[in-house]
Scaffold this motif. Structure first.
Motif, PDB file in Angstrom:
ATOM      1  N   ILE A   1      78.270  -2.954  16.689  1.00 32.22           N
ATOM      2  CA  ILE A   1      77.929  -3.589  18.158  1.00 32.22           C
ATOM      3  C   ILE A   1      76.388  -3.627  18.099  1.00 32.22           C
ATOM      4  O   ILE A   1      76.063  -4.513  18.896  1.00 32.22           O
ATOM      5  N   ALA A   2      75.781  -2.537  17.643  1.00 26.12           N
ATOM      6  CA  ALA A   2      74.223  -2.771  17.940  1.00 26.12           C
ATOM      7  C   ALA A   2      73.677  -3.747  17.208  1.00 26.12           C
ATOM      8  O   ALA A   2      72.590  -4.535  17.762  1.00 26.12           O
ATOM      9  N   VAL A   3      74.140  -4.329  15.959  1.00 27.89           N
ATOM     10  CA  VAL A   3      73.564  -5.214  15.134  1.00 27.89           C
ATOM     11  C   VAL A   3      73.728  -6.465  16.129  1.00 27.89           C
ATOM     12  O   VAL A   3      73.024  -7.335  15.970  1.00 27.89           O
ATOM     13  N   ALA A   4      75.180  -6.789  16.502  1.00 26.48           N
ATOM     14  CA  ALA A   4      75.206  -7.906  17.151  1.00 26.48           C
ATOM     15  C   ALA A   4      74.546  -7.915  18.658  1.00 26.48           C
ATOM     16  O   ALA A   4      74.145  -9.088  18.723  1.00 26.48           O
ATOM     17  N   VAL A   5      74.137  -6.883  19.205  1.00 24.31           N
ATOM     18  CA  VAL A   5      73.257  -6.969  20.241  1.00 24.31           C
ATOM     19  C   VAL A   5      71.927  -7.371  20.008  1.00 24.31           C
ATOM     20  O   VAL A   5      71.149  -8.045  20.555  1.00 24.31           O
ATOM     21  N   TYR A   6      71.354  -6.638  18.959  1.00 29.31           N
ATOM     22  CA  TYR A   6      69.909  -6.946  18.455  1.00 29.31           C
ATOM     23  C   TYR A   6      69.953  -8.475  17.818  1.00 29.31           C
ATOM     24  O   TYR A   6      68.741  -9.231  18.275  1.00 29.31           O
ATOM     25  N   ALA A   7      70.904  -8.923  17.383  1.00 32.81           N
ATOM     26  CA  ALA A   7      70.678 -10.124  16.723  1.00 32.81           C
ATOM     27  C   ALA A   7      70.692 -11.377  18.229  1.00 32.81           C
ATOM     28  O   ALA A   7      69.791 -12.155  18.067  1.00 32.81           O
ATOM     29  N   ALA A   8      71.597 -11.039  19.057  1.00 32.06           N
ATOM     30  CA  ALA A   8      71.559 -11.949  20.267  1.00 32.06           C
ATOM     31  C   ALA A   8      70.199 -11.880  20.789  1.00 32.06           C
ATOM     32  O   ALA A   8      69.724 -12.949  21.453  1.00 32.06           O
ATOM     33  N   VAL A   9      69.693 -10.781  21.028  1.00 26.22           N
ATOM     34  CA  VAL A   9      68.482 -10.334  21.919  1.00 26.22           C
ATOM     35  C   VAL A   9      67.391 -11.029  21.042  1.00 26.22           C
ATOM     36  O   VAL A   9      66.491 -11.745  21.631  1.00 26.22           O
ATOM     37  N   GLY A  10      67.245 -10.829  19.762  1.00 27.80           N
ATOM     38  CA  GLY A  10      66.026 -11.275  18.985  1.00 27.80           C
ATOM     39  C   GLY A  10      66.198 -13.054  18.926  1.00 27.80           C
ATOM     40  O   GLY A  10      65.184 -13.431  19.074  1.00 27.80           O
ATOM     41  N   VAL A  11      67.181 -13.445  18.802  1.00 28.32           N
ATOM     42  CA  VAL A  11      67.202 -14.939  18.891  1.00 28.32           C
ATOM     43  C   VAL A  11      66.770 -15.409  20.116  1.00 28.32           C
ATOM     44  O   VAL A  11      66.033 -16.436  20.273  1.00 28.32           O
ATOM     45  N   THR A  12      67.225 -14.795  21.324  1.00 33.86           N
ATOM     46  CA  THR A  12      66.676 -15.129  22.583  1.00 33.86           C
ATOM     47  C   THR A  12      65.210 -15.227  23.078  1.00 33.86           C
ATOM     48  O   THR A  12      64.721 -16.100  23.181  1.00 33.86           O
ATOM     49  N   VAL A  13      64.605 -13.893  22.499  1.00 37.64           N
ATOM     50  CA  VAL A  13      63.335 -13.584  22.714  1.00 37.64           C
ATOM     51  C   VAL A  13      62.455 -14.761  21.894  1.00 37.64           C
ATOM     52  O   VAL A  13      61.513 -15.292  22.452  1.00 37.64           O
ATOM     53  N   LEU A  14      63.108 -14.910  20.801  1.00 36.98           N
ATOM     54  CA  LEU A  14      61.863 -15.911  19.819  1.00 36.98           C
ATOM     55  C   LEU A  14      62.278 -17.275  20.484  1.00 36.98           C
ATOM     56  O   LEU A  14      61.140 -18.064  20.500  1.00 36.98           O
TER      57      LEU A  14
END
Length: 417
Positions: A228-241
């Protein structure tokens, strides 16, 4: 005697998953992307992938070991049982010292979200004392508060993702890798910094003495929380970038708040700030609990003063350890600012998991749940990421472990005489 009591097994799978998520989806998701982007540029997403792979390998090692040794202490116990006292001591020492610094950083980060500068230190101390009081009253209260904080943080992140993609003018071109924005060393350094954010699943193993049906529950909870944490970080990372781009992300002190501002939806800015405060509290709550349990395990083996091994006869928590941890963290909050200690914490955590991988590699066939290749890959990943950390973090980590060696040698000498 309180010293002879064991902790109560009161946590189910959902509780354990929430405690892991509270540790991983903490302040790191609100702050770790900026230094990682400064190191790797758009390669921060590759760094995130590498950090996730190393974290998965380490998680399988921790899950496998926790099923065999379902007691408090995590890798301190695994290293001691599988590799010897010194291995266990260094794992526990690095965890306790590094995570105590992280507690101070999380408390100050929380205060920075909610009050002006002049009030931040006293409010941070109040947060430490309040959360220590929650932990003192029993692990079920810890799990209940963690669940509330995780739900708040996830809700805020979902809102931010929607706002970013609907009104933040995201540009997919910003996600592309270009030669001027990526280098191997930078990617590895960003992976080491982002690994700090994933390390929270260790809290589940550290609290193994309080989980029901630990042989089944702990492995499931560790892998589920990490996924779950990896999925959340991936979604947030793509968005902020995509919304901010490499340069703005790297130079931002609060990238998620900046994304909210970029959308033009001004009402989301204070909501994101609330999410950051809740995330910091969730990480702090889990950290205090994890340090207390590791301190308990080390005190039981006389690697820390034995009087810290007491378990409260009513609440069944390591109450002396938690009081001492809260006192030390409060002192640190009042005297130093450790919010820049992310690299140092990553150093200690990576060596902690290196020990876990080596310990898991030595397990017999009947205790194995995952192939040995994952432990080899995990150990190599830990060493590579440690080598890629900023030299200041490596130097600070080496100094802390040297201090630990002197401390253990002095205790051994005193015991002999």
């Amino acid at each position: 005697m309180a010293d002879d009591l064991h902790l109560a097994r009161r946590l189910g799978t959902a509780d354990a998953v929430m405690i892991g998520l509270g540790s991983m989806i903490g302040a790191g998701v609100f702050s770790a992307f900026a230094p990682a982007a400064a190191a790797a540029g758009a390669g921060v997403l590759v760094g995130l992938l590498l950090a996730a792979v190393v974290a998965y390998c380490n998680a399988t090692a921790s899950a496998q070991l926790a099923a065999q040794y379902p007691t408090s202490g995590g890798t301190y116990v695994y290293g001691r049982e599988r590799l010897g006292p010194w291995w266990g001591f260094f794992a526990g020492w690095g965890f306790v010292v590094g995570k105590t610094a992280s507690c101070a950083a999380m408390a100050l980060t929380f205060a920075a979200y909610v009050v002006p500068v002049a009030w931040q230190r006293p409010v941070a101390v109040a947060a430490v004392v309040s959360l220590a009081a929650v932990n003192y009253r029993g692990v079920t209260r810890t799990a209940r508060l963690t669940r509330i904080l995780v739900i708040i943080v996830l809700s805020v992140l979902v809102l931010l993702l929607v706002a970013g993609w609907v009104a933040g003018k995201p540009d997919p071109v910003r996600l592309s890798l270009t030669s001027e924005h990526i280098g191997v060393y930078g990617v590895l350094q960003s992976a080491g910094l982002l690994f700090f954010a994933f390390a929270g699943y260790a809290r589940i193993a550290t609290m193994g003495e309080e989980v029901r049906d630990p042989e089944r529950t702990i492995p499931r909870a560790i892998l589920l929380a990490l996924g779950i944490a990896v999925a959340v970080y991936a979604a947030v990372g793509v968005t902020v970038l995509a919304v901010l781009g490499t340069d703005r992300l790297a130079g931002s002190s609060a990238p998620l708040v900046e994304v909210a501002r970029s959308t033009g939806w001004g009402w989301t800015v204070p909501i994101v700030a609330v999410g950051g405060a809740a995330a910091s509290l969730g990480a702090l709550l889990a950290l205090i609990a994890g340090i207390g349990r590791t301190t308990l395990a080390m005190a039981r083996e006389a690697d820390l003063p034995r009087w810290l091994a007491a378990v409260h006869p009513v609440h069944q928590v390591p109450h002396r350890a938690e009081i001492v941890v809260a006192a030390i963290v409060s002192l640190l909050v009042l005297t130093v600012d450790l919010r820049a200690a992310i690299g140092f914490s990553s150093f200690g955590v990576l060596l902690y998991y290196l020990t876990a991988n080596i310990a898991a590699y030595t397990q017999e066939r009947q205790q194995r749940r995952f192939p040995k290749a994952l432990q080899i890959l995990g150990a190599i990943g830990c060493v590579v990421l440690v080598a890629a950390l900023p030299w200041q973090a490596v130097l600070g980590g080496v100094a802390v472990f040297a201090l630990g060696a002197v401390y253990k040698a002095a205790r051994a000498l005193r015991a002999r005489h």
